[in-house]
Design a protein around this motif. Structure first.
Motif, PDB file in Angstrom:
ATOM      1  N   PHE A 122      -5.995   8.077  -0.470  1.00 27.11           N
ATOM      2  CA  PHE A 122      -5.915   6.626  -0.530  1.00 27.11           C
ATOM      3  C   PHE A 122      -4.762   6.183  -1.436  1.00 27.11           C
ATOM      4  CE2 PHE A 122     -10.180   7.513   0.829  1.00 27.11           C
ATOM      5  CZ  PHE A 122     -10.502   6.500   1.716  1.00 27.11           C
ATOM      6  N   SER A 123      -4.023   7.148  -1.959  1.00 24.80           N
ATOM      7  CA  SER A 123      -2.908   6.841  -2.849  1.00 24.80           C
ATOM      8  C   SER A 123      -1.733   6.268  -2.070  1.00 24.80           C
ATOM      9  CB  SER A 123      -2.461   8.105  -3.587  1.00 24.80           C
ATOM     10  OG  SER A 123      -1.261   7.866  -4.312  1.00 24.80           O
ATOM     11  N   LEU A 124      -1.022   5.326  -2.687  1.00 25.82           N
ATOM     12  CA  LEU A 124       0.196   4.774  -2.098  1.00 25.82           C
ATOM     13  C   LEU A 124       1.414   5.158  -2.928  1.00 25.82           C
ATOM     14  CD1 LEU A 124      -1.030   1.174  -1.152  1.00 25.82           C
ATOM     15  CD2 LEU A 124      -1.104   3.266   0.223  1.00 25.82           C
ATOM     16  N   LYS A 125       1.264   6.173  -3.754  1.00 30.88           N
ATOM     17  CA  LYS A 125       2.360   6.608  -4.615  1.00 30.88           C
ATOM     18  C   LYS A 125       3.542   7.060  -3.777  1.00 30.88           C
ATOM     19  CE  LYS A 125       3.353   9.507  -8.637  1.00 30.88           C
ATOM     20  NZ  LYS A 125       2.816  10.521  -9.588  1.00 30.88           N
ATOM     21  N   GLY A 126       4.723   6.597  -4.157  1.00 30.24           N
ATOM     22  CA  GLY A 126       5.937   6.945  -3.432  1.00 30.24           C
ATOM     23  C   GLY A 126       6.237   6.020  -2.270  1.00 30.24           C
ATOM     24  N   LYS A 127       5.370   5.031  -2.025  1.00 33.36           N
ATOM     25  CA  LYS A 127       5.559   4.082  -0.941  1.00 33.36           C
ATOM     26  C   LYS A 127       6.082   2.752  -1.476  1.00 33.36           C
ATOM     27  CE  LYS A 127       3.672   6.899   2.090  1.00 33.36           C
ATOM     28  NZ  LYS A 127       4.477   7.526   3.191  1.00 33.36           N
ATOM     29  N   THR A 128       6.700   2.003  -0.580  1.00 33.33           N
ATOM     30  CA  THR A 128       7.109   0.633  -0.904  1.00 33.33           C
ATOM     31  C   THR A 128       6.465  -0.312   0.100  1.00 33.33           C
ATOM     32  OG1 THR A 128       9.244   1.336  -1.814  1.00 33.33           O
ATOM     33  CG2 THR A 128       9.035  -0.969  -1.164  1.00 33.33           C
ATOM     34  N   ALA A 129       5.788  -1.325  -0.417  1.00 40.20           N
ATOM     35  CA  ALA A 129       5.089  -2.300   0.421  1.00 40.20           C
ATOM     36  C   ALA A 129       5.750  -3.659   0.295  1.00 40.20           C
ATOM     37  CB  ALA A 129       3.625  -2.397   0.021  1.00 40.20           C
TER      38      ALA A 129
ATOM     39  N   GLY B   5      -0.215   2.788  -6.635  1.00 35.61           N
ATOM     40  CA  GLY B   5       0.985   3.587  -6.847  1.00 35.61           C
ATOM     41  C   GLY B   5       2.236   3.112  -6.147  1.00 35.61           C
ATOM     42  N   ALA B   6       2.156   2.026  -5.374  1.00 33.82           N
ATOM     43  CA  ALA B   6       3.310   1.585  -4.593  1.00 33.82           C
ATOM     44  C   ALA B   6       4.230   0.667  -5.384  1.00 33.82           C
ATOM     45  CB  ALA B   6       2.838   0.857  -3.336  1.00 33.82           C
ATOM     46  N   ASP B   7       5.523   0.724  -5.056  1.00 36.47           N
ATOM     47  CA  ASP B   7       6.433  -0.342  -5.441  1.00 36.47           C
ATOM     48  C   ASP B   7       6.202  -1.484  -4.448  1.00 36.47           C
ATOM     49  OD1 ASP B   7       7.551   1.242  -7.451  1.00 36.47           O
ATOM     50  OD2 ASP B   7       9.085   2.043  -6.098  1.00 36.47           O
ATOM     51  N   VAL B   8       6.447  -2.734  -4.890  1.00 38.11           N
ATOM     52  CA  VAL B   8       6.078  -3.855  -4.042  1.00 38.11           C
ATOM     53  C   VAL B   8       7.212  -4.876  -3.938  1.00 38.11           C
ATOM     54  CG1 VAL B   8       4.298  -5.538  -3.506  1.00 38.11           C
ATOM     55  CG2 VAL B   8       3.710  -3.548  -4.890  1.00 38.11           C
TER      56      VAL B   8
ATOM     57  N   THR C  71       4.777  -0.013 -11.765  1.00 38.50           N
ATOM     58  CA  THR C  71       5.611   0.210 -10.585  1.00 38.50           C
ATOM     59  C   THR C  71       6.643  -0.913 -10.473  1.00 38.50           C
ATOM     60  OG1 THR C  71       4.111  -0.984  -9.091  1.00 38.50           O
ATOM     61  CG2 THR C  71       3.711   1.375  -9.401  1.00 38.50           C
ATOM     62  N   LYS C  72       7.551  -0.782  -9.498  1.00 37.32           N
ATOM     63  CA  LYS C  72       8.640  -1.732  -9.354  1.00 37.32           C
ATOM     64  C   LYS C  72       8.220  -2.946  -8.515  1.00 37.32           C
ATOM     65  CE  LYS C  72      12.272   1.809  -9.472  1.00 37.32           C
ATOM     66  NZ  LYS C  72      13.363   2.441  -8.688  1.00 37.32           N
TER      67      LYS C  72
ATOM     68  N   GLY D 137      -9.554  -3.592  -1.373  1.00 30.85           N
ATOM     69  CA  GLY D 137      -9.936  -2.242  -0.958  1.00 30.85           C
ATOM     70  C   GLY D 137      -9.613  -1.971   0.501  1.00 30.85           C
ATOM     71  N   PRO D 138     -10.048  -2.820   1.434  1.00 25.82           N
ATOM     72  CA  PRO D 138      -9.690  -2.624   2.837  1.00 25.82           C
ATOM     73  C   PRO D 138      -8.179  -2.627   3.078  1.00 25.82           C
ATOM     74  CG  PRO D 138     -11.555  -4.105   2.684  1.00 25.82           C
ATOM     75  CD  PRO D 138     -11.081  -3.873   1.280  1.00 25.82           C
ATOM     76  N   ALA D 139      -7.446  -3.475   2.343  1.00 30.71           N
ATOM     77  CA  ALA D 139      -5.989  -3.527   2.514  1.00 30.71           C
ATOM     78  C   ALA D 139      -5.342  -2.220   2.073  1.00 30.71           C
ATOM     79  CB  ALA D 139      -5.411  -4.703   1.738  1.00 30.71           C
ATOM     80  N   VAL D 140      -5.836  -1.644   0.977  1.00 32.00           N
ATOM     81  CA  VAL D 140      -5.313  -0.347   0.519  1.00 32.00           C
ATOM     82  C   VAL D 140      -5.662   0.735   1.539  1.00 32.00           C
ATOM     83  CG1 VAL D 140      -5.526   1.451  -1.245  1.00 32.00           C
ATOM     84  CG2 VAL D 140      -5.317  -0.955  -1.931  1.00 32.00           C
ATOM     85  N   PHE D 141      -6.892   0.716   2.036  1.00 30.71           N
ATOM     86  CA  PHE D 141      -7.311   1.703   3.039  1.00 30.71           C
ATOM     87  C   PHE D 141      -6.379   1.689   4.241  1.00 30.71           C
ATOM     88  CE2 PHE D 141      -9.764   1.840   7.109  1.00 30.71           C
ATOM     89  CZ  PHE D 141      -9.835   3.226   7.230  1.00 30.71           C
ATOM     90  N   LEU D 142      -6.127   0.504   4.820  1.00 29.35           N
ATOM     91  CA  LEU D 142      -5.311   0.425   6.024  1.00 29.35           C
ATOM     92  C   LEU D 142      -3.859   0.810   5.768  1.00 29.35           C
ATOM     93  CD1 LEU D 142      -6.690  -2.828   7.702  1.00 29.35           C
ATOM     94  CD2 LEU D 142      -7.029  -0.467   8.453  1.00 29.35           C
ATOM     95  N   ALA D 143      -3.403   0.707   4.530  1.00 33.90           N
ATOM     96  CA  ALA D 143      -2.032   1.078   4.188  1.00 33.90           C
ATOM     97  C   ALA D 143      -1.883   2.552   3.847  1.00 33.90           C
ATOM     98  CB  ALA D 143      -1.552   0.235   2.999  1.00 33.90           C
ATOM     99  N   SER D 144      -2.996   3.238   3.674  1.00 34.69           N
ATOM    100  CA  SER D 144      -2.969   4.616   3.173  1.00 34.69           C
ATOM    101  C   SER D 144      -3.085   5.647   4.279  1.00 34.69           C
ATOM    102  CB  SER D 144      -4.123   4.811   2.186  1.00 34.69           C
ATOM    103  OG  SER D 144      -5.363   4.905   2.874  1.00 34.69           O
ATOM    104  N   GLU D 145      -2.953   6.915   3.900  1.00 35.06           N
ATOM    105  CA  GLU D 145      -3.106   8.019   4.847  1.00 35.06           C
ATOM    106  C   GLU D 145      -4.532   8.095   5.390  1.00 35.06           C
ATOM    107  OE1 GLU D 145      -1.864  11.649   3.052  1.00 35.06           O
ATOM    108  OE2 GLU D 145       0.207  10.978   2.733  1.00 35.06           O
ATOM    109  N   ALA D 146      -5.476   7.499   4.683  1.00 37.06           N
ATOM    110  CA  ALA D 146      -6.864   7.509   5.134  1.00 37.06           C
ATOM    111  C   ALA D 146      -7.032   6.775   6.461  1.00 37.06           C
ATOM    112  CB  ALA D 146      -7.768   6.882   4.072  1.00 37.06           C
ATOM    113  N   ALA D 147      -6.074   5.901   6.786  1.00 39.36           N
ATOM    114  CA  ALA D 147      -6.160   5.112   8.022  1.00 39.36           C
ATOM    115  C   ALA D 147      -5.132   5.562   9.060  1.00 39.36           C
ATOM    116  CB  ALA D 147      -5.968   3.632   7.705  1.00 39.36           C
ATOM    117  N   ASN D 148      -4.681   6.797   8.974  1.00 41.42           N
ATOM    118  CA  ASN D 148      -3.641   7.273   9.883  1.00 41.42           C
ATOM    119  C   ASN D 148      -4.044   7.236  11.357  1.00 41.42           C
ATOM    120  OD1 ASN D 148      -1.738   7.686   7.925  1.00 41.42           O
ATOM    121  ND2 ASN D 148      -1.959   9.918   7.845  1.00 41.42           N
ATOM    122  N   TYR D 149      -5.343   7.258  11.650  1.00 36.05           N
ATOM    123  CA  TYR D 149      -5.785   7.250  13.044  1.00 36.05           C
ATOM    124  C   TYR D 149      -6.497   5.948  13.396  1.00 36.05           C
ATOM    125  CZ  TYR D 149      -6.791   9.744  17.429  1.00 36.05           C
ATOM    126  OH  TYR D 149      -6.818  10.156  18.748  1.00 36.05           O
ATOM    127  N   VAL D 150      -6.229   4.913  12.604  1.00 38.23           N
ATOM    128  CA  VAL D 150      -6.759   3.577  12.876  1.00 38.23           C
ATOM    129  C   VAL D 150      -5.590   2.732  13.376  1.00 38.23           C
ATOM    130  CG1 VAL D 150      -7.902   1.550  11.920  1.00 38.23           C
ATOM    131  CG2 VAL D 150      -8.453   3.834  11.030  1.00 38.23           C
TER     132      VAL D 150
END
Length: 256
Positions: free
Chosen positions: A6-13, A34-37, A59-60, A227-240
């Motif tokens: 569920f980590s967004l480290k290394g991502k930019t949103a 963990g994301a830059d925004v 983060t940035k 929480g749902p927004a982080v889920f959909l942005a993360s690897e946990a939602a790769n098949y959603v």
């Protein structure tokens, strides 16, 4: 390993409407994950307040004061990010507004304003992000819809039309772009405590009507949506893909 990240480290949103309310909460939540925004808003002071929270997390934050209904300004945001070699991995189309007019009273100006803010801007941002995500080999796009796009509410016909269109746009973009590793989903909130709903929720009669059709018997708090927004942005939602997640305390299962 069966537990996805569920980590967004290394991502930019990139989050539109990030100056306050839901947009600010999601932007800060992404930073905490963990994301830059990249934060977009019409008001510089609001951007600076959101950026301060993000910087505290560590983060940035990239600030863009812009009108999301101006296609030229939308293009400038992405051109600037390209020139600074900032890759948008996650897009959240959150910018939105409403004018509560009855159908017979809706003016052409109101129609255009709501449509441009809620729907057209979301498509422009998705289009610009999508072409870059295609080249990069994937990404996540999340657009904030509403239960008003699913059931008939007293929110006004124009607002409801834009939110229903977002749900269908989500499906079509997911169908087109899924092959490129791009996940396109939307979130459909019910009433949340934000500056935009403060006056409405202060009306006890109106609040009672809301609670009467909400199985959880409360309005949403911003962490309920982050929480749902982080889920959909993360690897946990790769098949959603192509889905609308209603975050509404169960309201949409019965209608208003």
């Amino acid at each position: 390993m069966y537990l996805p990240s569920f980590s967004l480290k290394g991502k930019t949103a990139l989050v539109t409407g990030a100056g306050r309310g839901i947009g600010r909460a999601i932007a800060i939540g992404y930073a905490e994950a963990g994301a830059d925004v990249v934060i977009v808003s019409r008001t510089q002071s609001d951007l600076e307040e959101t950026a301060e929270f993000i910087h505290r997390v560590g983060t940035k934050a990239y600030l863009f004061e812009a009108d999301v209904t101006n296609k030229g300004q939308v293009e400038e945001i992405f051109e600037t990010l390209d020139s600074e070699h900032v890759t948008v991995d996650i897009l959240v189309n959150n910018a939105g507004m409403n004018i509560r007019s009855r159908a017979l009273d809706v003016s052409d100006e109101e129609w255009e304003t709501i449509m441009n803010t809620n729907l057209r801007s979301a498509f422009w941002f998705s289009q610009k992000a999508g072409e870059r995500m295609k080249e990069a080999g994937g990404g996540k796009i999340i657009t904030i819809s509403s239960v008003a796009g699913h059931v008939a509410l007293r929110t006004g016909v124009v607002y409801a039309s834009t939110k229903a269109a977002i749900i269908q746009m989500t499906k079509n973009l997911a169908l087109e772009w899924g092959q490129y590793g791009i996940n396109v989903n939307s979130i459909g909130p019910w009433y949340f405590k934000t500056p935009l709903t403060e006056k409405l929720l202060a009306d006890q009669s109106y609040l009672d009507d809301i609670l009467a059709v909400t199985p959880q018997k409360r309005v949403g708090e911003l962490p309920d949506l982050v929480g749902p927004a982080v889920f959909l942005a993360s690897e946990a939602a790769n098949y959603v893909n192509g889905q609308t997640l209603f975050v509404d305390g169960g309201m949409s299962i019965q209608g208003f």
